[in-house]
Design a protein around this motif. Structure first.
Motif, mmCIF file in Angstrom:
data_model
loop_
_atom_site.group_PDB
_atom_site.id
_atom_site.type_symbol
_atom_site.label_atom_id
_atom_site.label_comp_id
_atom_site.label_asym_id
_atom_site.label_seq_id
_atom_site.Cartn_x
_atom_site.Cartn_y
_atom_site.Cartn_z
ATOM 1 N N ALA A 1045 0.821 -1.204 0.000
ATOM 2 C CA ALA A 1045 0.000 0.000 0.000
ATOM 3 C C ALA A 1045 0.860 1.261 0.000
ATOM 4 N N GLN A 1046 2.011 1.194 0.719
ATOM 5 C CA GLN A 1046 2.918 2.353 0.696
ATOM 6 C C GLN A 1046 3.436 2.600 -0.716
ATOM 7 N N VAL A 1047 3.769 1.513 -1.403
ATOM 8 C CA VAL A 1047 4.243 1.661 -2.782
ATOM 9 C C VAL A 1047 3.144 2.268 -3.647
ATOM 10 N N ILE A 1048 1.923 1.754 -3.486
ATOM 11 C CA ILE A 1048 0.796 2.290 -4.271
ATOM 12 C C ILE A 1048 0.593 3.774 -3.976
ATOM 13 N N ALA A 1049 0.691 4.114 -2.681
ATOM 14 C CA ALA A 1049 0.455 5.513 -2.280
ATOM 15 C C ALA A 1049 1.478 6.446 -2.913
ATOM 16 N N LYS A 1050 2.685 5.983 -3.056
ATOM 17 C CA LYS A 1050 3.733 6.842 -3.612
ATOM 18 C C LYS A 1050 3.591 7.031 -5.116
ATOM 19 N N ARG A 1051 3.021 6.043 -5.793
ATOM 20 C CA ARG A 1051 2.960 6.125 -7.252
ATOM 21 C C ARG A 1051 1.551 6.388 -7.814
ATOM 22 N N LEU A 1052 0.555 6.431 -6.949
ATOM 23 C CA LEU A 1052 -0.799 6.630 -7.438
ATOM 24 C C LEU A 1052 -1.060 8.123 -7.674
ATOM 25 N N PRO A 1053 -1.539 8.486 -8.837
ATOM 26 C CA PRO A 1053 -1.877 9.895 -9.064
ATOM 27 C C PRO A 1053 -3.009 10.317 -8.128
ATOM 28 N N SER A 1054 -2.995 11.600 -7.772
ATOM 29 C CA SER A 1054 -3.983 12.104 -6.805
ATOM 30 C C SER A 1054 -5.405 11.921 -7.296
ATOM 31 N N ASP A 1055 -5.630 12.057 -8.581
ATOM 32 C CA ASP A 1055 -7.001 11.970 -9.087
ATOM 33 C C ASP A 1055 -7.539 10.547 -9.033
ATOM 34 N N GLN A 1056 -6.653 9.556 -8.763
ATOM 35 C CA GLN A 1056 -7.095 8.163 -8.701
ATOM 36 C C GLN A 1056 -7.345 7.699 -7.267
ATOM 37 N N LEU A 1057 -7.014 8.544 -6.268
ATOM 38 C CA LEU A 1057 -7.084 8.126 -4.868
ATOM 39 C C LEU A 1057 -8.508 7.755 -4.472
ATOM 40 N N ILE A 1058 -9.476 8.598 -4.889
ATOM 41 C CA ILE A 1058 -10.856 8.370 -4.460
ATOM 42 C C ILE A 1058 -11.389 7.052 -5.022
ATOM 43 N N SER A 1059 -11.182 6.832 -6.273
ATOM 44 C CA SER A 1059 -11.684 5.588 -6.877
ATOM 45 C C SER A 1059 -11.017 4.368 -6.250
ATOM 46 N N LEU A 1060 -9.742 4.509 -5.914
ATOM 47 C CA LEU A 1060 -9.029 3.406 -5.267
ATOM 48 C C LEU A 1060 -9.642 3.098 -3.903
ATOM 49 N N LEU A 1061 -9.857 4.168 -3.085
ATOM 50 C CA LEU A 1061 -10.417 3.956 -1.749
ATOM 51 C C LEU A 1061 -11.814 3.345 -1.832
ATOM 52 N N LEU A 1062 -12.627 3.860 -2.742
ATOM 53 C CA LEU A 1062 -13.988 3.335 -2.870
ATOM 54 C C LEU A 1062 -13.978 1.855 -3.255
ATOM 55 N N THR A 1063 -13.117 1.532 -4.137
ATOM 56 C CA THR A 1063 -13.022 0.119 -4.546
ATOM 57 C C THR A 1063 -12.567 -0.759 -3.398
ATOM 58 N N MET A 1064 -11.608 -0.239 -2.598
ATOM 59 C CA MET A 1064 -11.106 -1.034 -1.479
ATOM 60 C C MET A 1064 -12.135 -1.160 -0.366
ATOM 61 N N PHE A 1065 -12.898 -0.102 -0.146
ATOM 62 C CA PHE A 1065 -13.952 -0.220 0.869
ATOM 63 C C PHE A 1065 -14.954 -1.304 0.484
ATOM 64 N N GLU A 1066 -15.219 -1.442 -0.788
ATOM 65 C CA GLU A 1066 -16.085 -2.531 -1.237
ATOM 66 C C GLU A 1066 -15.495 -3.892 -0.880
ATOM 67 N N SER A 1067 -14.160 -3.966 -0.858
ATOM 68 C CA SER A 1067 -13.496 -5.236 -0.554
ATOM 69 C C SER A 1067 -13.585 -5.630 0.904
ATOM 70 N N LEU A 1068 -14.035 -4.724 1.775
ATOM 71 C CA LEU A 1068 -14.179 -5.099 3.187
ATOM 72 C C LEU A 1068 -15.203 -6.213 3.357
ATOM 73 N N GLY A 1069 -16.171 -6.308 2.452
ATOM 74 C CA GLY A 1069 -17.147 -7.380 2.528
ATOM 75 C C GLY A 1069 -16.796 -8.567 1.648
ATOM 76 N N ASP A 1070 -15.553 -8.677 1.290
ATOM 77 C CA ASP A 1070 -15.104 -9.767 0.421
ATOM 78 C C ASP A 1070 -15.346 -11.122 1.090
ATOM 79 N N PRO A 1071 -15.777 -12.138 0.337
ATOM 80 C CA PRO A 1071 -15.990 -13.471 0.938
ATOM 81 C C PRO A 1071 -14.727 -14.027 1.585
ATOM 82 N N ASP A 1072 -13.574 -13.691 1.064
ATOM 83 C CA ASP A 1072 -12.311 -14.129 1.655
ATOM 84 C C ASP A 1072 -11.919 -13.142 2.747
#
Length: 1647
Positions: A1045-1072
């Motif tokens: 995640a640190q690597v992603i944070a360093k290389r992710l453009p700012s305009d992509q942060l929101i979509s990334l977080l939203l997608t990851m929050f969806e993963s909190l209910g992942d079956p695994d």
């Protein structure tokens, strides 16, 4: 009887002998044997005296039991056997009288006692024959039945001394003859018969060696009358006895007696003798003696040219034949010897009546009884070998009679026939007419299957089926290679057996034999080697030979390696195949053979090997370059095709050979003719043959494409094909199946033709001819209506062919410009096939082949429509992804290989489709298709989807070409989809997920304008993090996810942060759940790194996570809770600490985690640690209470507050971030925890905590052990780890120190190991630690004083105390504790002072007086005889002696030596070991001026040291070795020193007897005056409590006596020694009695 007065014997020898003889009745057999051995030893030195003593003892002890009398007589026999020539006449007379009396004292027959006495007489009789005979003949009087032992003795004397005994035999025989009638008991009769047998054998030996005999005038006639008289009586009166033993004894005697009968008497008796002997076969199971005697009688009859044999011959042959044919139940030597004797009889008869013998034997080959046939064949083989001269003219007759056995199917008969043929081969039978038939039979047996089920024979014996084959193979090779006369028989005849299929199993032995024969012919010359085919019509042609050997080589390891054997034969036969091949094959053939040698059946790839053989064939055809020869070869190949119907793999290869050969032929007519014949005659029902036929057409199409397609087209149009596909056969199941097979074969042929044909020619034909013909074969029309086939094999062939066609179209140079009009149609057809496949198992490779075909098709023009592309992707993904995790076939067999190939085909197809749209949108479309599978609840589906995703992303990255800078607008969405998978429960999924993130970041860099070869340090970290995902440990996983995640944070453009977080929050209910937790870790990391705008949300997040801790067990909530606790503790440290200490014990895992959160920041950590130290020392460590009112001892129960503080310390110290503060507070923490450990050893938990620990049902388990001592040890370990002392921790752990610290018994050793490790790895910290420990000298707790003393004492064993200038303070601190009230403290002080020897050896001399005084005072510490302080003093002195000044040693030397001497025989092993080892060190360190005084101590200690080498305790024996090696220089005896150093090397096992013998030898040689002292010291140990030492003492004494000079006997009180040894003879231990007896035998030296 001669009476010997005891006074006339040597007194000592007599006394020793009688002492040993008194012990002969010992209950232990080993002691009895040793007594006999000792008697023999006495006999070696004094044979006459010993024999007289034995004789006197037996006379005086009439009531001695028979077994003991027997042992004494056996000892006498042993003495006589080796000293008969030293025996005086008087002794011999006494022994003779005694043995004679003993032999006849009982009327029992065949008892050991009598045999022993008889053996004594026989031993004496070897020299004193006349005296023995005089005594024995006195008991062999005419008219009186002799004792059976008398007869035994006479018989044995005659066998052992024939030359001296034969002159007595006439009178013995004349006396014996009247006695025969007097014998009534069968046992006595048996003895008479044995005597007659031995008498006859000795006479025959005498007569056979007359040139060496003392009286060469003796003749056989001398004994004829007496022998005949005896013969006449035993034959007529005893032979028909009911007693089996008597009958056998009679017949055993008749054999040698027959040679001594007068000729006329023998001739007269044979008519009665032979039937009588033959009749015994029916009465006895063991017939060896009967057959042996019969053979002797037959030899005697032949020697006198008896005519009676002719009359008796039939009966003889019948009886002997039945003996050979009798079932043999075992292969024991007795049974085998009996068979040999019977065969010897046949040899005798074959020499005198060969015609009658063959006339009897040969008809018996035609019988229904297997045993009769086998037995007859055995006899026939024997006479072929043993009566070669007599059988020479009978060869044709014998050969013709063998025709019938050749047809026998019984395995035993077969084996016997092979053995007969082998014998015939050696004697020239096979050179006769009909010999070829024998050779063919051998080859037939070589061709038997290598493994067959075992068939039990009629007699119950299990016979291995391949035994006949094995015998035949060995026979064929031996006959071929060792019997020169067989060369002309076998060459070239054996070549006839190469091509017939029924001899396939014999190919390997045939080839090996033919190679050997061919090489011999080559050596003889070219004319002998070249085969005249015209003169040998049955021989295979060169073309048949080449085809056969090449085809069988395709499966080279079958049949014992027939591939190499066939190729070697082919190489040798090159001149007979084609004259141009020799030179070429000399280079190509060895390469093939070497390839076979380098591989095994398991490692060889048959496909590669077949290709090598085809290359070899093509090369051969090029070298020949003769169209006529090539056409003949192809014709022969086609001719041999039906022969391989039973071996599909070889037939498949032959098809390839035919294709290769036709490809080399220049005659188109021949090519078309053979192709047409192949299509008409092929067996289409066989799948392997389908493949072979298709390969043949494909290979042929390389050079004859037009002709190949023309023949296929003609066949499709021909009547053969049309009749097969007519409407009238559709309704017949069998015909329909055959039609499908025919179509499948033709479709495959077209596929292989397309794959092999030249590309440019093929493209011109692909749509017009090839595909049209393929679909014409596949689609069936009935009355104009298309009927879809249901045959999966036909589908598979179609898919496979289309795959080959598609691949061929794509691989051509004109593929890019080729417009394939039927592309969409073919792709749709492939999708139908894929959708029709079942989802629950892999049945066929149709999926794989169809996807491969689509992979090639999508690259061709025109492009597929969007919907068609989506349909292809969806159908293929659904077909593969939904398969079970371990794909199985319809029959349940694992299809792992097929599955992997199918997935690979799917990857190729998807990448081929992606190549058509290399844009972010195209990539997203692919990932969207994968998304449902990536989020699947089934792990295997997620793993497959991630693998495909990684493949697609890698392909996209490798082929990325950015012409203008455009944003990668869906980066956040894709990263959010793949990143949480880094913690998937499946290892492969995790690693593939990291690869996907890695590829996405580099795609972003590519879209930002970086070149393809650019390497970003941040992104590259993902590759190193990937290794951490191999392990399933959640801690490692989530730490790695955090780093990702640190690597992603360093290389992710700012305009992509929101979509990334939203997608990851969806993963909190992942079956695994792992992925859900990983999403939490990554979200927190992103919030920390990039979420400054969200800091005000932290309290809310912490609140949510606290609720999760209370209500759920989800681990990903815990990091947020730890962060909250850290914030609180930063402001309210003491309150948080007090609150957490009030948590219930034991701390649950959540509480432990919260404690560790307090170590995040150094200043906070310091406050927490100081507070916990204060809490731990504030209260007493334990309270004493009694579990029961009447209990005598109080239990120690831990107090709660220090216990809780200890557990909390452990948790805080275990946090990595606490390291800085730990270093600052190290001395206080170390000493406090060490003393906490010491005062909690053996301390119990309070009862309420014990019950709670046993019955706890909390879902959060305790993270640490609550035991008071264990918790303190754990905290100490955490301190060492956190302070950077990992080496200390590891070192103590390797030695088991941590476990020792927890136990009362091992606590001191554990402390010592800790101190040693600290000195070694943490020296700079010791001064402050010592200073803190100094304050504990006056502790009220003894255990704390003991612990601190043990720690300080061990420090002196390290040189670090000198480096830190701590030696003097340490010595002062320790010597001050010598007056401590605790013996344990005083003992540890002595140990510490002794440790200077290893830690500061150069400082010992400076403090020598102080050290010696302390040690000597320790020897006298207390009144207890086995004081542990004294033991420590001895051990310490051993270590210090070599280092102190001689003056300091001189003052205490003698006192110490005398003081430790009583410990040599202490009951405690530690004291024995320490005192003996100290004695060795005193010897080693003894100053020169003290040697004379000390020598007395050395001599006094010599016996105890030597005897304690047999001490039951290994450490004591080892100490004795050391002490003896240190003592020996004081004795100034080089030989003794050499012996000590040779035998007493440490680690070498000592052969004690050998060593003691050598030691005593040197002692008596150099110090003879010590004999008395050494013996008397040994006498003390005769009463030792240790059995081995008690046994070693008499052995020591015996060796001393053995090597002492006779004049030294005055030093020994012999009477006392003998009495002591007599007492030992009554010892309860057999080994002691045995050594006592052995020593008594050696005392004869002082007689």
């Amino acid at each position: 009887m001669v009476c010997l007065d005891l006074n006339t014997l040597d007194f000592v020898t007599a006394e020793l002998s009688f002492t040993l003889l008194d012990s002969i009745t010992d209950k232990d057999p080993m002691v009895q044997e040793q007594v006999c051995s000792a008697l023999c030893s006495l006999g070696e030195a004094q044979p006459d005296e010993t024999l007289r003593a034995c004789e006197e003892y037996l006379r005086q002890h009439d009531k001695l039991a028979h077994p003991y009398r027997t042992k004494i007589l056996r000892a006498m026999e042993t003495i006589l056997s080796s000293h008969i020539h030293d025996l005086d006449k008087d002794t011999a007379s006494a022994v003779i009288l005694l043995a004679s009396s003993e032999m006849t004292r009982t009327k029992e027959l065949d008892c050991d006692w009598q045999q022993a006495a008889s053996s004594v007489l026989v031993a004496v009789g070897k020299r004193f024959t006349n005296q023995v005979m005089e005594e024995v003949l006195n008991r062999f009087q005419p008219g009186m039945l002799p004792h059976s032992s008398v007869l035994h003795t006479l018989a044995n004397l005659s066998m052992s001394n024939a030359f001296d005994m034969v002159p007595f035999l006439p009178s013995i025989l004349s006396t014996m003859l009247p006695m025969l009638g007097m014998a009534k008991q069968d046992a006595l009769k048996v003895v008479f018969c044995c005597a007659l047998q031995h008498f006859s054998e000795s006479i025959l030996e005498y007569l056979a060696n007359l040139d060496q005999a003392p009286d060469p005038t003796v003749r056989k006639d001398t004994f004829g009358a007496d022998i005949f008289g005896a013969y006449d009586f035993v034959f007529h009166h005893w032979l028909q006895s009911r007693d089996a033993k008597l009958r056998l004894a009679v017949v055993a005697a008749l054999g040698p007696m027959s040679h001594l009968l007068p000729s006329e008497r023998l001739e007269e008796q044979l008519p009665k003798l032979l039937p009588a002997v033959l009749g015994l076969y029916k009465k006895h199971a063991e017939t060896f003696q009967i057959s042996k005697s019969l053979g002797q009688i037959l030899e005697a009859a032949v020697n006198v040219s008896s005519r009676t044999l002719e009359v008796q011959l039939e009966a003889l042959l019948a009886a002997l034949h039945s003996q050979i044919c009798v079932p043999v139940e075992s292969s024991s030597p007795v049974v085998m010897n009996s068979q040999k004797e019977v065969l010897r009889c046949f040899t005798v008869l074959a020499c005198c009546s060969p015609d009658r013998l063959l006339a009897f034997l040969l008809p018996r080959l035609d019988t229904n009884n297997e045993r009769l046939r086998v037995g007859t064949l055995q006899i026939l083989r024997h006479i072929v070998n043993s009566a070669a001269a007599q059988m020479e003219i009978k060869k044709p007759f014998i050969l013709s009679s063998m025709r019938l056995p050749l047809l026998d199917t019984n395995d035993k008969v077969k084996r016997a026939v092979v053995q007969v043929i082998s014998a015939m081969a050696h004697h020239g039978y096979l050179e006769q007419p009909g010999g070829e038939m024998m050779v063919e039979y051998i080859v037939q047996q070589c061709a038997l299957p290598a493994e067959e089920p075992q068939k039990p024979g009629p007699d119950g014996e299990d016979l291995a089926a391949d035994s006949v084959r094995a015998v035949s193979i060995r026979t064929l090779y031996l006959v071929s290679t060792t019997v020169d006369r067989m060369n002309s028989v076998l060459w070239p005849y054996l070549l006839e057996f190469l091509t017939p299929v029924r001899f396939t199993g014999a190919l390997t032995p045939l080839c090996r034999s033919l190679v050997h024969l061919a090489l011999k012919r080559q050596e003889a010359g070219a004319d002998d080697f070249l085969i005249q085919y015209n003169a040998n019509a049955n021989l295979p042609s060169p073309f048949a030979l080449t085809t056969r050997l090449l085809v069988v080589s395709s499966n080279p390891y079958l049949g014992d390696g027939r591939g190499a054997a066939s190729l070697r034969l082919l190489k040798v036969m090159h001149q007979n195949i084609h004259p141009l091949l020799g030179q070429r094959w000399e280079t190509t053939m060895p390469v093939l053979l070497e390839y076979l040698d380098e591989h095994t059946e398991e490692t060889l790839s048959l496909k590669e090997w077949e290709e090598k053989l085809l290359v070899f064939l093509r090369d051969t055809l090029i070298v020949v370059s003769d169209n006529v020869w090539i056409c003949q070869l192809s014709q022969e190949m086609c001719k041999q095709l039906p022969s391989y119907s039973g071996t599909p793999q070889e037939k498949n290869f032959l098809y390839k050979c035919i294709g290769t050969t036709l490809g080399a032929a220049s005659s188109k007519e021949v090519v078309r003719k053979h192709l047409r014949e192949l299509l008409e005659t092929a067996r289409y029902q066989e799948e392997t043959e389908q493949e072979g036929l298709a390969c043949c057409f494909g290979i042929c199409a390389i050079t004859h494409l037009e002709d190949t397609l023309a023949q296929l087209e003609d066949f499709v149009r021909s009547d053969v094909f049309r009749k097969s596909t007519s409407i009238f056969s559709i309704f017949k199941d069998r015909s329909e199946h055959e039609v499908e097979k025919l179509k499948s074969s033709l479709i495959l042929c077209y596929g292989h033709v397309a794959a092999q044909a030249p590309r440019e020619l093929m493209l011109a034909k692909v749509e017009s001819d090839i595909l049209r013909s393929i679909f014409q074969c596949f689609n069936t029309k009935v009355l104009g209506i298309k009927v879809e086939t249901k045959d999966p094999a036909l589908k598979l062939c179609l898919v496979q062919s289309l795959c080959m066609v598609s691949q061929a179209m794509c691989s051509g140079t004109q593929a890019s410009s080729f417009h394939f009009s039927r592309k969409a149609e073919l792709v749709a057809q492939m999708m139908e096939f894929i959708r029709a496949e079942p989802q629950d198992y892999l049945r066929t490779p149709i999926r794989k082949k169809a996807m491969l075909a689509c992979t090639y098709l999508v690259t061709l023009e025109p492009a597929l429509e969007e919907q068609a592309r989506a349909d292809v992707i969806h159908s293929c993904l659904h077909s593969v992804m939904a398969l079970p995790p371990e794909p199985e076939g319809e029959d349940g067999v694992c299809q792992e290989s097929l599955y992997l190939d199918t997935v690979s085909a799917l990857e190729d197809l998807l990448t081929s489709l992606l190549r058509q749209n290399m844009t972010p949108r195209g990539l997203q479309i692919m990932v969207e298709h994968l998304s449902p599978w990536i989020k699947s609840p089934r792990g295997h589906e997620r793993a497959r989807a991630l693998g495909l995703g990684a493949c697609l992303l890698q392909f996209f990255l490798e082929h990325l070409q950015v012409s203008t800078l455009v944003p990668f607008h869906n980066l956040g969405l894709l990263v959010g989809l793949f990143a949480p998978r880094c913690a998937d429960t499946w290892t492969t999924t995790r690693q593939e997920a990291v690869g996907c993130v890695y590829s996405l970041l580099y795609l972003q860099l590519g879209y930002e304008g970086f070149s393809r070869d650019h390497r970003d340090d941040v992104a590259e970290r993902l590759l190193t993090l990937k290794d951490g995902l191999v392990h399933a440990d959640p801690t490692i996983l989530f730490h790695t996810c955090h780093s990702i995640a640190q690597v992603i944070a360093k290389r992710l453009p700012s305009d992509q942060l929101i979509s990334l977080l939203l997608t990851m929050f969806e993963s909190l209910g992942d079956p695994d759940k792992n992925c859900s937790r990983a999403a939490t870790v990554m979200i927190n990391c992103l919030l920390k790194e990039r979420g400054n705008v969200l800091l005000e949300k932290v309290p809310e997040i912490v609140s949510v996570l606290r609720a999760k801790l209370r209500d759920t067990q989800e681990e990903h909530v815990l990091p947020a809770a730890q962060h909250s606790v850290y914030l609180l503790a930063s402001q309210h440290c003491e309150a948080v600490v007090s609150s957490l200490l009030g948590s219930p014990l034991p701390f649950d895992s959540h509480t432990c985690a919260l404690w560790r959160a307090l170590a995040v920041e150094p200043s906070l950590t310091a406050q927490v640690l100081e507070l916990l130290l204060e809490k731990m020392s504030k209260d007493v460590p334990f309270k004493e209470s009694r579990a029961f009112l009447l209990s005598s001892t109080a239990d120690r129960v831990a107090t709660l507050l220090p216990l809780a503080a200890t557990c909390a310390l452990n948790e805080v110290l275990s946090a990595p971030s606490s390291g800085t503060v730990v270093l600052e507070l190290y001395p206080q923490l170390f000493v406090a925890l060490l003393l906490r450990v010491s005062c909690t050893v053996g301390v119990q938990l309070p009862r309420n905590l014990q019950a709670k620990e046993r019955k706890s049902t909390s879902p959060a388990k305790a993270a640490r052990n609550l035991d008071p001592c264990s918790s303190a040890v754990d905290a100490l370990q955490a301190l060492l780890l956190r302070s950077g002392s990992q080496d200390v921790l590891r070192c103590v752990d390797l030695e088991g120190g941590w476990e020792l610290l927890r136990t009362s018994a091992g606590h001191e050793d554990g402390v010592a190991q800790l101190a040693s490790s600290m000195a070694k790895y943490a020296g700079p910290r010791l001064p402050l630690v010592m200073k803190a420990l100094g304050c504990t000298q006056n502790s009220v707790y003894e255990i704390q004083r003991v612990t601190s003393t043990a720690f300080l004492a061990e420090l002196l064993s390290s040189n670090v105390v000198n480096d830190l200038m701590l030696l003097e303070p340490l010595l002062d601190s320790l010597t001050a504790r010598l007056k401590d009230s605790s013996a344990s403290v005083r003992r540890l002080v002595l140990r510490g002072l002794a440790n200077m020897a290893s830690g500061s050896p150069d400082k010992v001399q400076a403090h020598g007086s102080q050290l010696m005084t302390a040690m000597v005072s320790g020897l006298d510490d207390g009144d207890e005889p086995h004081s542990l302080v004294a033991l420590e003093a001895m051990v310490g002195l051993s270590r210090l002696l070599d280092l102190v000044e001689p003056w300091d040693l001189r003052l205490v030397l003698l006192h110490t030596t005398i003081r430790i001497r009583p410990f040599f025989d202490s009951e405690k092993v530690e004291f024995r070991t320490a005192s003996i080892r100290l004695f060795g060190h005193l010897n080693k360190a003894c100053p020169g001026e003290c040697e004379d005084v000390f020598l007395e101590q050395v001599v006094g200690g010599l016996v105890p040291l030597l005897l304690h080498l047999r001490d039951p305790q290994v450490p004591v024996a080892s100490a004795c070795k050391f002490a003896l090696c240190m003592c020996v220089p004081h004795l100034e005896c080089a030989e003794l020193a050499a012996a000590f150093y040779k035998y007493l090397q440490e680690g070498r096992s000592v052969h004690f007897g050998e060593f003691l013998n050598s030691t005593c030898k040197h002692l008596m040689h150099h110090f003879p005056d010590l004999l008395g002292r050494l013996v008397s010291t040994n006498l003390f140990y005769f009463k030792s409590s240790w059995d081995d030492v008690r046994a070693a003492a008499p052995m020591f004494t015996g060796f001393l006596v053995l090597h002492a000079e006779p004049e030294q006997r005055t030093q020994v009180d012999l009477e006392q020694l003998i009495v002591a040894l007599q007492l030992l003879l009554k010892d309860p231990v057999p080994g002691v009695r045995e050594k006592a007896a052995e020593t008594l035998g050696r005392l004869v030296k002082f007689a």
